[in-house]
Write an enzyme that holds these catalytic residues in place. Sequence first.
Site, PDB file in Angstrom:
ATOM      1  N   GLU B  29      51.362 -10.608  20.037  1.00  0.00           N
ATOM      2  CA  GLU B  29      52.044  -9.508  19.345  1.00  0.00           C
ATOM      3  C   GLU B  29      53.556  -9.664  19.408  1.00  0.00           C
ATOM      4  OE1 GLU B  29      50.255  -6.292  21.473  1.00  0.00           O
ATOM      5  OE2 GLU B  29      48.271  -6.899  20.793  1.00  0.00           O
ATOM      6  N   SER B  58      45.460  -6.527  18.588  1.00  0.00           N
ATOM      7  CA  SER B  58      44.027  -6.765  18.769  1.00  0.00           C
ATOM      8  C   SER B  58      43.830  -7.755  19.909  1.00  0.00           C
ATOM      9  CB  SER B  58      43.435  -7.347  17.472  1.00  0.00           C
ATOM     10  OG  SER B  58      43.718  -6.532  16.351  1.00  0.00           O
ATOM     11  N   GLU B  59      43.916  -7.250  21.135  1.00  0.00           N
ATOM     12  CA  GLU B  59      43.832  -8.153  22.281  1.00  0.00           C
ATOM     13  C   GLU B  59      42.517  -8.908  22.351  1.00  0.00           C
ATOM     14  OE1 GLU B  59      45.316  -5.258  22.324  1.00  0.00           O
ATOM     15  OE2 GLU B  59      47.329  -5.757  23.032  1.00  0.00           O
ATOM     16  N   ALA B  83      50.195  -6.824  31.455  1.00  0.00           N
ATOM     17  CA  ALA B  83      48.896  -7.093  32.080  1.00  0.00           C
ATOM     18  C   ALA B  83      47.974  -5.882  31.927  1.00  0.00           C
ATOM     19  CB  ALA B  83      49.067  -7.441  33.553  1.00  0.00           C
ATOM     20  N   ASP B  84      48.565  -4.695  31.908  1.00  0.00           N
ATOM     21  CA  ASP B  84      47.760  -3.477  31.748  1.00  0.00           C
ATOM     22  C   ASP B  84      46.910  -3.536  30.477  1.00  0.00           C
ATOM     23  OD1 ASP B  84      49.510  -1.380  33.705  1.00  0.00           O
ATOM     24  OD2 ASP B  84      50.677  -2.948  32.728  1.00  0.00           O
ATOM     25  N   HIS B 128      51.823   1.171  32.353  1.00  0.00           N
ATOM     26  CA  HIS B 128      52.699   0.010  32.144  1.00  0.00           C
ATOM     27  C   HIS B 128      53.302  -0.467  33.463  1.00  0.00           C
ATOM     28  CE1 HIS B 128      52.448   1.056  27.925  1.00  0.00           C
ATOM     29  NE2 HIS B 128      53.252   0.082  27.578  1.00  0.00           N
TER      30      HIS B 128
END
Lengths: 324, 324, 315, 315
Positions: B29, B58-59, B83-84, B128
């Site tokens: 992203e 869209s991870e 990472a969250d 976060h």
Amino acid sequence: MRELTYGEAVNAALHRVMEELPETLVYGEDVAVPGGVFGVTRGLRGRYGERVFDTPISESAILGSAVGAAMFGRRPIVEIMWADFSLVALDQIVNQAANVRYVSGGRLAAPLTIRTQQGNAPGACAQHSQSLEALFLHVPGLRVCMPSTPQDAYDLLVTAVHCDDPVLVIENRTLYFGPKEPVETGGAVRPVGGARTRRDGSDVTIVTWGAMTHRVLDAAGRLAGEGIEAQVLETPWLNPFDLDAVLAGVSRTGRLAVVHEANVTGGFGAEVVARVTEAGAPLLAPPIRIGTPDVRIPAAPVLAGALVPDAARIAAEVRGLVKG
Amino acid sequence: MRELTYGEAVNAALHRVMEELPETLVYGEDVAVPGGVFGVTRGLRGRYGERVFDTPISESAILGSAVGAAMFGRRPIVEIMWADFSLVALDQIVNQAANVRYVSGGRLAAPLTIRTQQGNAPGACAQHSQSLEALFLHVPGLRVCMPSTPQDAYDLLVTAVHCDDPVLVIENRTLYFGPKEPVETGGAVRPVGGARTRRDGSDVTIVTWGAMTHRVLDAAGRLAGEGIEAQVLETPWLNPFDLDAVLAGVSRTGRLAVVHEANVTGGFGAEVVARVTEAGAPLLAPPIRIGTPDVRIPAAPVLAGALVPDAARIAAEVRGLVKG
Amino acid sequence: MSERRLADLLAMWRIRAFEEQVRELRAQGPIVGSVHLCIGQEAIPVGACGELDPQDALFATYRGHGWALARGVPAQPLFAELMGRAGGVNGGRGGSAYFTAADYGFHGENSIVGAGAPLACGAALAGRYDGSGRVAVSVFGDGAMNQGAVHEALNFAAAFRLPVVFICENNRYSELTPISGMVGNPRLSERAAGYGMPGRRVDGNDAEAVRFHVRDAIEVAREGGGPTLLECMTDRLVGHYIGDAETYRQPGELDRIRSREPIARLRAGLLADGVPEAEIDAVERRAREEMAAAAAAAQAEPLADPATAREHLYA
Amino acid sequence: MSERRLADLLAMWRIRAFEEQVRELRAQGPIVGSVHLCIGQEAIPVGACGELDPQDALFATYRGHGWALARGVPAQPLFAELMGRAGGVNGGRGGSAYFTAADYGFHGENSIVGAGAPLACGAALAGRYDGSGRVAVSVFGDGAMNQGAVHEALNFAAAFRLPVVFICENNRYSELTPISGMVGNPRLSERAAGYGMPGRRVDGNDAEAVRFHVRDAIEVAREGGGPTLLECMTDRLVGHYIGDAETYRQPGELDRIRSREPIARLRAGLLADGVPEAEIDAVERRAREEMAAAAAAAQAEPLADPATAREHLYA
Ligand SMILES: Cc1ncc(C[n+]2csc(CCOP(=O)(O)OP(=O)(O)O)c2C)c(N)n1
Ligand SMILES: Cc1ncc(C[n+]2csc(CCOP(=O)(O)OP(=O)(O)O)c2C)c(N)n1
Ligand SMILES: [Mg+2]
Ligand SMILES: [Mg+2]
């Protein structure tokens, strides 16, 4: 007392909480009309109608809607069919459910119960065999338990549903259809937490949880035949964890072994060993951890059998610990 | 040697691997045209064109497509901005990437690199601010590292991209814009693994990683002023973990403190303490773990500051360990 | 009629003035960390929130200050929250991107893209059993339409005909990337048909247009007709977050955006209808004064108490 | 023409005979664990796989035995895999629900619903750079259409015009639950428009119909036209997994299903066209004999060696 299998005990607990807590809901994939892929939610749909329903294959929607409904006074009891599947929607548990109470300063709460089951069973593939409790135990804000007996399957679920925090109840499909045992149903709701001494012994304290408990008891029996008396301390509640019970045992036996099905590195066994060590409990020998080695789980039973700890391996390693 | 900040070092490493490995791709992203929300991927799109692109939010698609592309000869370097956010798509890392080589018996591989960054920064909210390395360190099949210096930010990323396994490189946004330091670029690709003695000392071994390394060094400096000499051992590679280096240090100092930003329970510090204990290394005092207490992370800096370990708290706890 | 529009103007100015105070406070230091302003998008919360009843649920995003204000959350505790004051709506625990104000029917921002949509489904689901007739509003951006959780929520709500109004604030950018290149069909509202729910593109810079469509969607929802997806077209007049260099803007883009931004548009409309300029300017002044006072009052409040940082993790 | 249809019949019979052997082996013991048979759905892999080139990628689900066979994976190493033999395509590590056979262009089953769709996007993406002209086929069920990962993959492929053919095997059930109640719009192919890709409903019990639409979709994909979603309507003639009591079946449902199942249909068609019954029955016999022999040979192979259980975790 009723004679129930582990699966029947879960079912009895669900009937009880649906009966006594009108704000409960039960939903998830195939839990309502089909009664669950393991039959554990049978009879609920017929009895409680709209409060029990089947969902799309949408774990994020299942878990997220449960958090939202819980914020609005419901007590959803949702099922994630396999713990492995929670990984498609972990955000809703960790970033959503676990934050509700803390971030709102207690103005909001998320009293939901997530029922799932995990572990290897013969033939199960790598995506259906993981033991993931350690992931959840690293998340502040969640409660986590892993019953291994029909009585605990009943008691812990009842406690979880009554608890005002998000609770993860991790069951095990290899136990659902086990032997019937007398189960006291309808008793007072027990508090969260606590450990169980499943066998007493003076030579070593074996801490374990989940389905492994049975293999550990089997191993302890074998060791007894050799004159090694192992205390088997099951900790069905992992958050909160009853460290005092562990320390009490270790202070008597002077030896500690932690056994879990999850792979060793980063497993909760490390936390148990670390806490006992930090507490400075005097030990006659360094503690050991017994778990699945750090590999994926192969489907072939002959391969998985070489990895997941069994009674023979547990007995051998504990024997080594005691005999030195 | 070039003078680079941590962020510039990551950028230099990306330029290098894109140059020397034509099968590399960089996507995620805002990484391409915008050059990344932290500017770390600047210049790549202009230089390598189609091999660098921006993606939808869209991870699961980012991570899953990276696994698929890696199975077909590419070396994707994908970014998960925080990472969250990996928690919305953890399945693709744990159930997909980690299984490819093992389940196929080595016929297939997934040489992808996942770059992410984590930790608390002033004002960051609970969603976060998490330090999640322990989750990934419990997953066999993944490699994990956490650089804290410009040189390691460069070296570890180059090593990760050349590695034929899925590697997670966990950076830290509070380090990106730190001081410029001389960085040797273009050197030989270093092997996976290894630890760094950042400071030597004889009284206690402090094992740490990630951004905490700097606070630990600060604390060690303060302790030196009091005559307490702490060995600061950074383990930027967490999988594989250099236990030998830790044991060597502890065998000299006789004391162990493990410091990480993640909350204590279930953090990787437990694994370090457990391994050292199991190894039977003789200690003058029980080891200690210093980390964030088991709570969520509040946004207000004054609140978060009371939770995330700082140099003063680290110094105080290590002092307590040494002075007993 | 012009009363309503003057009220809309005031509501929009309150949001914009709030955001401008926030930008100032972020520059000066009392507010730290990343902040996402909704300047330019004020017409959507203003048009929507008036249609909500007290028992309704509202789930917004990190760009949610305007939604909280429009829902009725007082400005001072919001400023206090952003400045980490004990008197903040969450005592400083939520911050700019993740606060809740349930007492005012604001069920929270969310700083995980798309994660609020399933929560909204749950709030609507709860209404099935508590007899409240609750409708849940789920707000997210254009980029969130590509997130799995939003898809699952849209289908979940459609399958069970849950009373949810999904409001997609299409400001044409997902963070720093134009949405146009991140989808195969840029008309996001056209996804609704696939889910079996109505989908509409709405002029998101016109509070009246938003009001009309939200009212319609809420009516359908309350009658058991299920969810609706409203794609409200708008623009950010500012960066994605404070500090965004906006290098992605095209030449002339900001002028185009300013020419259609909701406040200027409504102002021009009111002038054209003969509303005296003084009256219009008075609205702006009133909003600015209110927000300046609220910000100052909040800044004067004590910071959150570190000693409380561990409280309320568990029941 | 009837050659092709006889070939289809043989290919479908090979799959069905394979699955019937599996059911038998599962009942007898050599195969353990949960097994998902594709009996009734054979026409889809048979119609689709003939259109794939060697360099193309194929990602199926736990219900993938038929896809592997149609792709050309020999039966014996598949049986061996299911029986945990060292000679299995993955040496027994994958098992019934999660094996790969990359040498044959079969890139794997997946036992996480929907998880294979993003992988397929990656295989197609790789083709952008390796000049292979690869097309990736992603197979999943009706229920998987409600999973976030599938949504993200559909949009990702559409946004980047990736050469992916998404084949949804709509057998009307998601495990034990009818899909009709789990969506707001039961015509799943209608979701395609929202993504900006063509979507078609296909008679999934007619290999020829599947072949036509897959060929068309592959042609579009190879020309850079991007992905297509094919919703292939079919039915399971058996339970979701071996042991499924199928309590969810409606009265007369199985008769209805049997009346339209692909093998019986094709058989009737061939007879109507004057193909001698003996010739048709010979096809069935040939398939059954082949699979019985392969199963027996695989069963005679040695089990996987436990000493190797830790190998190949890392490079
Ligand atoms: C799951 C997840 N992925 C990525 C991010 C980082 N992120 C924060 S805002 C944002 C852009 C969202 O765009 P859009 O949905 O259009 O909302 P807008 O910011 O334009 O209002 C991204 C990618 C996140 N917070 N969560
Ligand atoms: C993420 C995930 N959720 C749930 C499951 C359990 N599960 C396995 S198959 C299945 C049903 C899938 O239905 P469909 O997509 O229609 O495929 P079919 O089995 O009908 O071929 C479910 C829910 C899973 N494997 N993965
Ligand atoms: Mg946007
Ligand atoms: Mg199906």
